[in-house]
Design an enzyme around this catalytic site. Structure first.
Site, PDB file in Angstrom:
ATOM      1  CB  THR A 103      40.578  44.682  45.260  1.00  7.18           C
ATOM      2  OG1 THR A 103      40.869  43.905  44.097  1.00  7.18           O
ATOM      3  CG2 THR A 103      39.262  45.407  45.042  1.00  7.18           C
ATOM      4  CE  LYS A 178      38.784  42.757  41.175  1.00  7.68           C
ATOM      5  NZ  LYS A 178      40.013  42.440  41.920  1.00  7.68           N
TER       6      LYS A 178
END
Length: 298
Positions: A103, A178
């Site tokens: 991420t 995300k």
């Protein structure tokens, strides 16, 4: 089972370790790399039935690979293992697939895609959701950014540990999706924290409260999996507060770039800063409830 591929996996943390195991169990020819060599050795000891090659650098890991997967810590870590002189892109062959599960910012995802395109690589930014339990069970959901050709080339690899793979959009779109995911999680945990403390202050039977509200509109994954542990002040379930703050920071920065308003996310980020100050940096994200004191006698 698709045709076995030569897959290299870089980053054997709490998420990467089980994902690499699933790739080996699926029959792919596996190479692993971790910046801390001891972790790679520990992975081999924990998975004695899997034939694996251990690389000494990202460049070595990428040699002759059909696909390279990274799952590291942040933008700087990713840039180091991919774009440095000894990084993945220094040796990865033309036409190979590069998949990143870290991420990170949409900016670096787009930068990697541009540099990969110049090398004729198929790049996919592919952050995951489902937590450590999803990685262990091989049931992760993956949001992908990149070209249609790149995502389709990645699917046979991702099938080893994902139950859902969604092509969200162009390069960087996986990362922005995300960010939206993390914003939703943070909001759900914040609401759940207040509801639990409220019910405790009212001296309600929490089991009955859960039974009453978990089947209706308030139901969520967080409620199903964290309601009782939060009520017991148990916070050892994987994804840490430090990592949530990193992710929310990325979301707030991207929102600023987009001109989007995210006041609730910014507020909850500050709530998590309070939990860090209380010593909860490595506790899981449900530790947000710690900033709400119990009433005396609860």
């Amino acid at each position: 089972m698709t045709e076995p591929l030569h897959v290299s996996f870089l980053g054997l943390g709490v998420m990467g370790s089980p994902m690499a195991r699933h790739l080996g169990n699926a029959g792919h020819r596996l190479t692993i790399y971790n910046r801390t060599p001891a972790r790679a050795q520990a992975w081999m000891k924990a998975n004695p039935g899997i034939t694996v090659r251990v690389a000494s650098s990202p460049a070595e890991a990428a040699q002759d690979a059909d696909a390279v997967i990274t799952c590291v810590g942040n933008d700087d870590d990713l840039a180091d293992v991919v774009l440095s002189p000894t990084g993945v892109f220094s040796t990865l062959r033309r036409g190979a697939v590069f998949i990143d599960h870290t991420t990170v910012s949409a900016r670096i995802a787009r930068q990697i895609a541009v540099e990969g395109r110049d090398k004729e690589l198929l790049c996919v930014d592919a952050p995951v959701t489902g937590g450590q339990s999803g990685a262990e069970a091989g049931t992760l959901s993956i949001m992908c950014g990149g070209s249609e050709k790149a995502v389709e080339a990645a699917r046979p690899v991702l099938a080893a540990y994902a139950k859902r793979v969604v092509h969200v959009g162009k390069s960087g779109a996986g990362q922005t999706a995300k960010m939206a995911n993390q914003m939703c999680i943070a909001g759900a945990i914040a609401g759940l924290s207040e509801a639990i403390r409220f019910a405790q202050a009212a001296r309600l039977d929490l089991d009955k409260v859960f039974e009453a509200i978990s089947g209706g509109a308030a139901q969520s994954w967080q409620m199903d999996n964290r309601f009782h542990s939060m009520a017991r002040d148990e916070f050892d379930f994987g994804f840490a507060v430090d990592w949530m703050r990193k992710d929310l920071g990325l979301a707030i920065e991207e929102a600023r770039n987009l001109g989007a308003s995210v006041p609730t996310t910014a507020l909850i980020d500050q709530f998590y800063a309070e939990v860090q100050a209380m010593g909860g940096a490595r506790q899981d994200t449900s530790a947000l409830i710690r900033r709400l004191p119990r009433k005396h006698g609860e």
